[in-house]
Design a protein around this motif. Structure first.
Motif, PDB file in Angstrom:
ATOM      1  N   GLY A 107      15.801 -66.499 -44.365  1.00  0.00           N
ATOM      2  CA  GLY A 107      15.002 -65.496 -44.068  1.00  0.00           C
ATOM      3  C   GLY A 107      13.741 -65.784 -44.377  1.00  0.00           C
ATOM      4  N   PHE A 108      13.290 -66.541 -45.534  1.00  0.00           N
ATOM      5  CA  PHE A 108      12.114 -66.846 -46.023  1.00  0.00           C
ATOM      6  C   PHE A 108      11.448 -67.871 -45.091  1.00  0.00           C
ATOM      7  CE2 PHE A 108       9.591 -70.147 -48.310  1.00  0.00           C
ATOM      8  CZ  PHE A 108       8.610 -69.302 -48.714  1.00  0.00           C
ATOM      9  N   GLY A 109      10.106 -67.668 -44.738  1.00  0.00           N
ATOM     10  CA  GLY A 109       9.573 -68.585 -43.938  1.00  0.00           C
ATOM     11  C   GLY A 109       8.864 -69.843 -44.730  1.00  0.00           C
ATOM     12  N   HIS A 110       7.587 -69.367 -44.931  1.00  0.00           N
ATOM     13  CA  HIS A 110       6.890 -70.276 -45.582  1.00  0.00           C
ATOM     14  C   HIS A 110       5.678 -69.438 -46.618  1.00  0.00           C
ATOM     15  CE1 HIS A 110       4.640 -69.925 -41.757  1.00  0.00           C
ATOM     16  NE2 HIS A 110       3.705 -69.620 -42.677  1.00  0.00           N
ATOM     17  N   PHE A 111       4.980 -70.435 -47.477  1.00  0.00           N
ATOM     18  CA  PHE A 111       3.746 -69.877 -47.857  1.00  0.00           C
ATOM     19  C   PHE A 111       2.826 -70.677 -47.431  1.00  0.00           C
ATOM     20  CE2 PHE A 111       6.769 -69.290 -51.632  1.00  0.00           C
ATOM     21  CZ  PHE A 111       6.657 -68.034 -51.668  1.00  0.00           C
ATOM     22  N   ALA A 112       1.500 -70.234 -47.194  1.00  0.00           N
ATOM     23  CA  ALA A 112       0.367 -71.169 -46.298  1.00  0.00           C
ATOM     24  C   ALA A 112      -0.674 -71.349 -47.572  1.00  0.00           C
ATOM     25  CB  ALA A 112       0.071 -70.563 -45.094  1.00  0.00           C
ATOM     26  N   ILE A 113      -1.210 -72.499 -47.305  1.00  0.00           N
ATOM     27  CA  ILE A 113      -2.265 -72.953 -47.931  1.00  0.00           C
ATOM     28  C   ILE A 113      -3.440 -73.243 -46.978  1.00  0.00           C
ATOM     29  CG2 ILE A 113      -3.486 -74.558 -49.614  1.00  0.00           C
ATOM     30  CD1 ILE A 113      -0.989 -74.470 -51.101  1.00  0.00           C
ATOM     31  N   LYS A 150       1.508 -87.692 -54.711  1.00  0.00           N
ATOM     32  CA  LYS A 150       1.934 -87.187 -55.955  1.00  0.00           C
ATOM     33  C   LYS A 150       3.447 -86.781 -55.901  1.00  0.00           C
ATOM     34  CE  LYS A 150      -1.812 -86.642 -58.232  1.00  0.00           C
ATOM     35  NZ  LYS A 150      -1.990 -87.208 -59.656  1.00  0.00           N
ATOM     36  N   GLY A 151       4.133 -87.384 -54.762  1.00  0.00           N
ATOM     37  CA  GLY A 151       5.669 -87.524 -54.771  1.00  0.00           C
ATOM     38  C   GLY A 151       6.087 -86.381 -53.669  1.00  0.00           C
ATOM     39  N   GLY A 152       5.176 -85.578 -53.110  1.00  0.00           N
ATOM     40  CA  GLY A 152       5.636 -84.494 -52.300  1.00  0.00           C
ATOM     41  C   GLY A 152       6.474 -84.879 -51.002  1.00  0.00           C
ATOM     42  N   ASN A 153       7.124 -83.893 -50.558  1.00  0.00           N
ATOM     43  CA  ASN A 153       8.138 -84.040 -49.509  1.00  0.00           C
ATOM     44  C   ASN A 153       7.319 -83.466 -48.215  1.00  0.00           C
ATOM     45  OD1 ASN A 153       9.952 -84.335 -47.531  1.00  0.00           O
ATOM     46  ND2 ASN A 153      11.301 -82.694 -48.536  1.00  0.00           N
ATOM     47  N   ILE A 154       6.877 -84.314 -47.392  1.00  0.00           N
ATOM     48  CA  ILE A 154       6.023 -83.913 -46.157  1.00  0.00           C
ATOM     49  C   ILE A 154       7.095 -84.038 -45.156  1.00  0.00           C
ATOM     50  CG2 ILE A 154       4.105 -84.463 -44.570  1.00  0.00           C
ATOM     51  CD1 ILE A 154       3.070 -84.443 -47.694  1.00  0.00           C
ATOM     52  N   THR A 155       7.091 -82.549 -44.677  1.00  0.00           N
ATOM     53  CA  THR A 155       8.365 -82.474 -43.663  1.00  0.00           C
ATOM     54  C   THR A 155       7.543 -82.341 -42.208  1.00  0.00           C
ATOM     55  OG1 THR A 155       7.971 -80.031 -43.882  1.00  0.00           O
ATOM     56  CG2 THR A 155       9.662 -80.917 -45.063  1.00  0.00           C
ATOM     57  N   GLY A 163       0.312 -76.779 -28.511  1.00  0.00           N
ATOM     58  CA  GLY A 163      -0.429 -75.919 -27.709  1.00  0.00           C
ATOM     59  C   GLY A 163      -1.652 -75.371 -27.966  1.00  0.00           C
ATOM     60  N   GLY A 164      -2.339 -76.063 -29.152  1.00  0.00           N
ATOM     61  CA  GLY A 164      -3.431 -75.459 -29.799  1.00  0.00           C
ATOM     62  C   GLY A 164      -4.274 -76.581 -30.393  1.00  0.00           C
ATOM     63  N   THR A 165      -5.318 -76.064 -31.003  1.00  0.00           N
ATOM     64  CA  THR A 165      -6.252 -76.946 -31.607  1.00  0.00           C
ATOM     65  C   THR A 165      -6.179 -77.149 -33.491  1.00  0.00           C
ATOM     66  OG1 THR A 165      -8.081 -75.468 -31.642  1.00  0.00           O
ATOM     67  CG2 THR A 165      -7.576 -77.154 -29.825  1.00  0.00           C
ATOM     68  N   THR A 166      -5.603 -76.060 -33.841  1.00  0.00           N
ATOM     69  CA  THR A 166      -5.729 -75.733 -35.454  1.00  0.00           C
ATOM     70  C   THR A 166      -4.675 -77.015 -35.927  1.00  0.00           C
ATOM     71  OG1 THR A 166      -5.777 -73.475 -35.099  1.00  0.00           O
ATOM     72  CG2 THR A 166      -4.896 -74.238 -37.159  1.00  0.00           C
ATOM     73  N   VAL A 167      -5.278 -77.512 -36.818  1.00  0.00           N
ATOM     74  CA  VAL A 167      -4.402 -78.662 -37.556  1.00  0.00           C
ATOM     75  C   VAL A 167      -3.700 -78.083 -38.506  1.00  0.00           C
ATOM     76  CG1 VAL A 167      -4.587 -80.765 -39.027  1.00  0.00           C
ATOM     77  CG2 VAL A 167      -6.341 -80.562 -37.089  1.00  0.00           C
ATOM     78  N   ILE A 168      -2.548 -78.629 -38.805  1.00  0.00           N
ATOM     79  CA  ILE A 168      -1.365 -77.967 -39.752  1.00  0.00           C
ATOM     80  C   ILE A 168      -0.543 -78.955 -40.348  1.00  0.00           C
ATOM     81  CG2 ILE A 168      -1.463 -75.647 -38.716  1.00  0.00           C
ATOM     82  CD1 ILE A 168       1.468 -76.273 -37.737  1.00  0.00           C
ATOM     83  N   ALA A 169       0.275 -78.981 -41.264  1.00  0.00           N
ATOM     84  CA  ALA A 169       1.176 -79.648 -41.679  1.00  0.00           C
ATOM     85  C   ALA A 169       2.270 -78.711 -42.526  1.00  0.00           C
ATOM     86  CB  ALA A 169       0.561 -80.963 -42.573  1.00  0.00           C
ATOM     87  N   PHE A 170       3.174 -79.394 -43.009  1.00  0.00           N
ATOM     88  CA  PHE A 170       4.394 -78.588 -43.762  1.00  0.00           C
ATOM     89  C   PHE A 170       4.948 -79.565 -44.797  1.00  0.00           C
ATOM     90  CE2 PHE A 170       4.612 -76.000 -39.773  1.00  0.00           C
ATOM     91  CZ  PHE A 170       4.613 -74.802 -40.519  1.00  0.00           C
ATOM     92  N   VAL A 171       4.744 -78.966 -45.876  1.00  0.00           N
ATOM     93  CA  VAL A 171       5.578 -79.664 -47.161  1.00  0.00           C
ATOM     94  C   VAL A 171       6.528 -78.771 -47.802  1.00  0.00           C
ATOM     95  CG1 VAL A 171       3.184 -80.961 -47.396  1.00  0.00           C
ATOM     96  CG2 VAL A 171       3.679 -78.935 -48.811  1.00  0.00           C
ATOM     97  N   LYS A 172       7.225 -79.529 -48.646  1.00  0.00           N
ATOM     98  CA  LYS A 172       8.328 -78.567 -49.640  1.00  0.00           C
ATOM     99  C   LYS A 172       7.929 -79.071 -50.899  1.00  0.00           C
ATOM    100  CE  LYS A 172      12.161 -77.578 -46.465  1.00  0.00           C
ATOM    101  NZ  LYS A 172      13.543 -77.747 -46.256  1.00  0.00           N
ATOM    102  N   ASP A 173       8.106 -77.963 -51.849  1.00  0.00           N
ATOM    103  CA  ASP A 173       8.082 -78.250 -53.287  1.00  0.00           C
ATOM    104  C   ASP A 173       9.250 -78.773 -53.563  1.00  0.00           C
ATOM    105  OD1 ASP A 173       9.635 -75.972 -53.620  1.00  0.00           O
ATOM    106  OD2 ASP A 173       8.184 -74.756 -54.735  1.00  0.00           O
ATOM    107  N   GLY A 185      12.463 -76.605 -52.891  1.00  0.00           N
ATOM    108  CA  GLY A 185      12.763 -76.355 -51.408  1.00  0.00           C
ATOM    109  C   GLY A 185      11.937 -75.363 -50.697  1.00  0.00           C
ATOM    110  N   TYR A 186      10.891 -74.640 -51.454  1.00  0.00           N
ATOM    111  CA  TYR A 186       9.992 -73.623 -50.653  1.00  0.00           C
ATOM    112  C   TYR A 186       9.368 -74.520 -49.766  1.00  0.00           C
ATOM    113  CZ  TYR A 186      11.412 -70.256 -54.161  1.00  0.00           C
ATOM    114  OH  TYR A 186      12.180 -69.415 -54.933  1.00  0.00           O
ATOM    115  N   THR A 187       8.837 -74.145 -48.400  1.00  0.00           N
ATOM    116  CA  THR A 187       7.999 -74.695 -47.675  1.00  0.00           C
ATOM    117  C   THR A 187       6.644 -74.182 -47.784  1.00  0.00           C
ATOM    118  OG1 THR A 187       9.945 -75.035 -46.041  1.00  0.00           O
ATOM    119  CG2 THR A 187       7.805 -75.028 -45.108  1.00  0.00           C
ATOM    120  N   PHE A 188       5.901 -74.883 -47.760  1.00  0.00           N
ATOM    121  CA  PHE A 188       4.131 -74.508 -47.723  1.00  0.00           C
ATOM    122  C   PHE A 188       3.885 -75.182 -46.458  1.00  0.00           C
ATOM    123  CE2 PHE A 188       4.634 -73.925 -51.992  1.00  0.00           C
ATOM    124  CZ  PHE A 188       3.887 -72.934 -52.370  1.00  0.00           C
ATOM    125  N   ALA A 189       3.006 -74.264 -45.682  1.00  0.00           N
ATOM    126  CA  ALA A 189       2.141 -74.642 -44.302  1.00  0.00           C
ATOM    127  C   ALA A 189       0.716 -74.963 -44.930  1.00  0.00           C
ATOM    128  CB  ALA A 189       2.137 -73.541 -43.400  1.00  0.00           C
TER     129      ALA A 189
END
Length: 281
Positions: free
Chosen positions: A84-90, A105-110, A118-128, A131-135
């Motif tokens: 149910g949890f989606g992500h946090f965003a930075i 720093k050893g982070g997990n880039i997912t 379909g857009g222009t906004t640059v994003i990425a996803f990582v996990k702490d 296992g929490y996902t950060f956009a």
């Protein structure tokens, strides 16, 4: 009943204060958040009689910035994040640069940095480490980097009504994506570029999610927890959810708080604004 001011949430002085979740190794998480994500350790406390410790981290002073309350329960090394949890965003001015820093720093880039589909906004996803996902979201101007909490709900219109009526949040943006079978609604007290917001996601046909054991709650400031709880109680009778902590001071801290579940089971705590400022002294 007639004496309850249903307009109170819109008149109240409200701000998203922090999000609370549980981690399996407090020092490991603090290290990752400060060294990889660029946050600062704001305050920390150990409560041995209750067998837990917590730490507040964020990108700036809690008087004006959103924060993360990391909770470590003695002896518990892992939690189920649930679906149910989606992500946090930075938000950052350069996602590519931040991704490379996190990787170093050893982070997990997912998801590697690049434009959204379909857009222009640059994003990425990582996990702490838990296992929490950060956009990571690229923006030209960043006020508070911790910009979003994303949760999944089973009935978007019901959830929007609940948060509008119970908390005085307003929909600042709504996007339907039939191609990928989801709809999102962004809710906040300000526009999403100016303050941390809540993103609710509805995936077509999915009415229930597992909450897991990791994510705890969002805390929001209020000038009066008693008036706020009265409104929430009425809204839960109409739309679902329940008060889980009646308004009043928490033993030990004496901060006045009330907490409740929304119709999907997500928890929110309303915290007295003056008492919260005393905690920061």
């Amino acid at each position: 009943m007639a004496e309850i001011d249903l307009e109170w949430p819109k008149k109240d002085n409200r701000r998203l204060l922090h999000v609370v979740y549980r981690v399996g190794d407090l020092e490991r998480t603090i290290k990752f958040y400060t060294e990889a994500l660029g946050m600062k350790l704001l305050r920390q406390r150990d409560v041995p009689e209750e067998k837990y410790a917590n730490a507040f981290v964020g990108f700036g002073d809690e008087h004006s910035h959103f924060a993360v309350e990391l909770t470590y329960n003695y002896g518990v090394t892992s939690y189920d994040v649930g679906d149910g949890f989606g992500h946090f965003a930075i938000a950052t001015q350069d996602v590519y640069k931040l991704v490379e820093h996190i990787r170093a720093k050893g982070g997990n880039i997912t998801r590697e940095a690049g434009p959204v589909q379909g857009g222009t906004t640059v994003i990425a996803f990582v996990k702490d480490p838990d296992g929490y996902t950060f956009a990571l979201v690229q923006r030209p101007i960043v006020h508070d980097p911790f910009c979003q909490i994303s949760l999944r709900v089973g009935d978007l219109e019901r959830a929007i009504k609940f948060y509008e009526k119970a908390l005085g949040l307003k929909v600042v943006r709504k996007v339907d994506n039939p191609e990928n079978k989801y709809t999102i609604a962004i809710l906040g007290y300000k526009e999403e570029d100016d303050a941390t917001v809540l993103e609710l996601t509805y995936n077509y046909g999915v009415t229930e999610y597992s909450k897991g054991t990791a994510y705890a709650q969002i805390a929001i400031g209020t000038d009066d927890v008693y008036k706020s709880a009265d409104v929430v109680n009425l809204v839960t009778q109409e739309l679902g959810g329940e008060i889980t902590l009646q308004p009043g001071p928490i033993p030990g801290l004496n901060t006045k708080v009330t907490s409740f579940l929304d119709p999907d089971g997500w928890k929110t705590a309303l915290v007295d604004n003056e008492d919260f400022l005393k905690e920061l002294e």
